[in-house]
Design a protein around this motif. Sequence first.
Motif, PDB file in Angstrom:
ATOM      1  N   PRO A  20      26.993  18.999  -5.317  1.00  0.00           N
ATOM      2  CA  PRO A  20      28.110  18.085  -5.061  1.00  0.00           C
ATOM      3  C   PRO A  20      29.465  18.725  -5.347  1.00  0.00           C
ATOM      4  O   PRO A  20      29.561  19.749  -6.014  1.00  0.00           O
ATOM      5  N   SER A  70      17.894  14.949  -5.849  1.00  0.00           N
ATOM      6  CA  SER A  70      18.782  16.100  -5.649  1.00  0.00           C
ATOM      7  C   SER A  70      18.020  17.416  -5.632  1.00  0.00           C
ATOM      8  O   SER A  70      18.515  18.410  -5.099  1.00  0.00           O
ATOM      9  N   ASP A  71      16.815  17.452  -6.214  1.00  0.00           N
ATOM     10  CA  ASP A  71      16.104  18.706  -6.422  1.00  0.00           C
ATOM     11  C   ASP A  71      14.646  18.596  -5.992  1.00  0.00           C
ATOM     12  O   ASP A  71      14.074  17.500  -5.938  1.00  0.00           O
ATOM     13  N   LYS A 120      12.099  13.288   0.201  1.00  0.00           N
ATOM     14  CA  LYS A 120      13.038  12.566  -0.657  1.00  0.00           C
ATOM     15  C   LYS A 120      14.406  13.242  -0.685  1.00  0.00           C
ATOM     16  O   LYS A 120      15.444  12.576  -0.669  1.00  0.00           O
ATOM     17  N   GLN A 121      14.409  14.594  -0.709  1.00  0.00           N
ATOM     18  CA  GLN A 121      15.682  15.308  -0.727  1.00  0.00           C
ATOM     19  C   GLN A 121      16.414  15.135   0.599  1.00  0.00           C
ATOM     20  O   GLN A 121      17.641  14.966   0.629  1.00  0.00           O
ATOM     21  N   LYS A 152      18.150  12.013   0.627  1.00  0.00           N
ATOM     22  CA  LYS A 152      19.032  11.945  -0.540  1.00  0.00           C
ATOM     23  C   LYS A 152      18.573  10.939  -1.602  1.00  0.00           C
ATOM     24  O   LYS A 152      19.387  10.321  -2.295  1.00  0.00           O
ATOM     25  N   THR A 208      16.013  24.746  -7.317  1.00  0.00           N
ATOM     26  CA  THR A 208      16.007  23.446  -6.658  1.00  0.00           C
ATOM     27  C   THR A 208      15.360  23.402  -5.287  1.00  0.00           C
ATOM     28  O   THR A 208      15.023  22.327  -4.799  1.00  0.00           O
ATOM     29  N   GLU A 209      15.169  24.537  -4.618  1.00  0.00           N
ATOM     30  CA  GLU A 209      14.644  24.506  -3.254  1.00  0.00           C
ATOM     31  C   GLU A 209      13.237  25.107  -3.159  1.00  0.00           C
ATOM     32  O   GLU A 209      12.944  25.887  -2.260  1.00  0.00           O
ATOM     33  N   LEU A 254      23.549  21.182  -1.080  1.00  0.00           N
ATOM     34  CA  LEU A 254      22.775  20.569  -2.155  1.00  0.00           C
ATOM     35  C   LEU A 254      23.566  20.368  -3.440  1.00  0.00           C
ATOM     36  O   LEU A 254      23.112  19.656  -4.334  1.00  0.00           O
TER      37      LEU A 254
END
Length: 392
Positions: free
Chosen positions: A50, A289-290, A282-283, A286, A266-267, A48
């Motif tokens: 980059p 991102s969150d 959506k995650q 991609k 974020t998760e 998750l």
Amino acid sequence: MKALCWHGVGDVRVDVVPDPRLLDPRDAIIKVTSTAICGSDLHLYGGLMPSLKSGDILGHEFMGIVVEKGSEVTNLNIGDRVVVPFTIACGDCFFCRKGLTSCCDRSNPNAEMAAKAMGHSPSGLFGYTHMLGGFSGGQAEYVRVPFADVGPFKVPDHLSDEQVLFLSDIFPTGYMAAENADIEPGDTVAVWGCGPVGQFAIRSAWMLGAGRVIAIDYVPERLALAASDGRTEIIDFSEETNGVYEALNRMTGGRGPDRCIDAVGTEAAGHGSVDAVIDKVKQAVKLVSDRPHVVRETFLSCRCCGTISMPGVYGGYLDAVPFGAFVNKGLTLKSGQTHVHRYMPILLDKIERGEIDPTFLITHRGRLDDAPDLYKTFRDKADGCIKVVLTP
């Protein structure tokens, strides 16, 4: 030496890699005696964050013994036992002089990369992507520590590794989260997430004068640990058909908690709520991102003119956040990576005085070779896993 290296999503391996060496007169080499797997490491494990590269050494919670040092490291001796802050700080820039060490503007050699994503770069971090410095992490037998004349914190021999290891990150992170919540005596504090940081945030909220603490999660072992102090109330959100917002309103007479702490990041699971399901989809493709389900809940749940503290890690742009609620309710939000250097002496004193024994958190122990399996156990919340400590 052996080190735990990232090779792709869900793929970490113990590899044999070159030993670290001194690159600067302010460096030290630490022989790692204890290290831990952090919830933030799972964000890397899941791909998750980059700018990871195959072969990167993970881990930012570690301690050990000084075995080599540069000519400008005069505060440490060979053989000193130290805990290393996960945030890397020079000690003399604008931010370090203010005690804001997680925003050191000299320790990230890839600051331009971070600034493109965030506007400005925070400090470098151990084992946490090339955007934040590309520094090798502490899930290894040895680590090169930059700015070793500032970071490594000497600990007394009468305390075990397990009593002091969490000074590297999660204890200061939980404590700063509670401090950022601006808790006043008697306040009701709601804590989303009963993982390691959430557990320390709960105990820190009590230390700072909370009148009530309400812990929110769905994992039975984590909720049980939160409630084990005999006074923390719990919400199992998987059993709340009308949601956490309604449960908190019910528990606070309709006003909402005074202070809210997002220790999820974020998760967020969300357990079937519509927005959480959309976030996950959506995650997965991609588009985002969150997964900011908990951000939305804190904005809606916190009482008017209350404070939200956010130690949970987020990586990018958040979708469909009710910012109108934030503005019109007059909420305050505080966040950031932890200024670990500031809190280490304060929290060591609390450990030595018996105010807290951080070992309450540890459920699993292993060798470095066990790390790939323990990453899976921790990710899956299997076998009652809350916190993993490794001894290289």
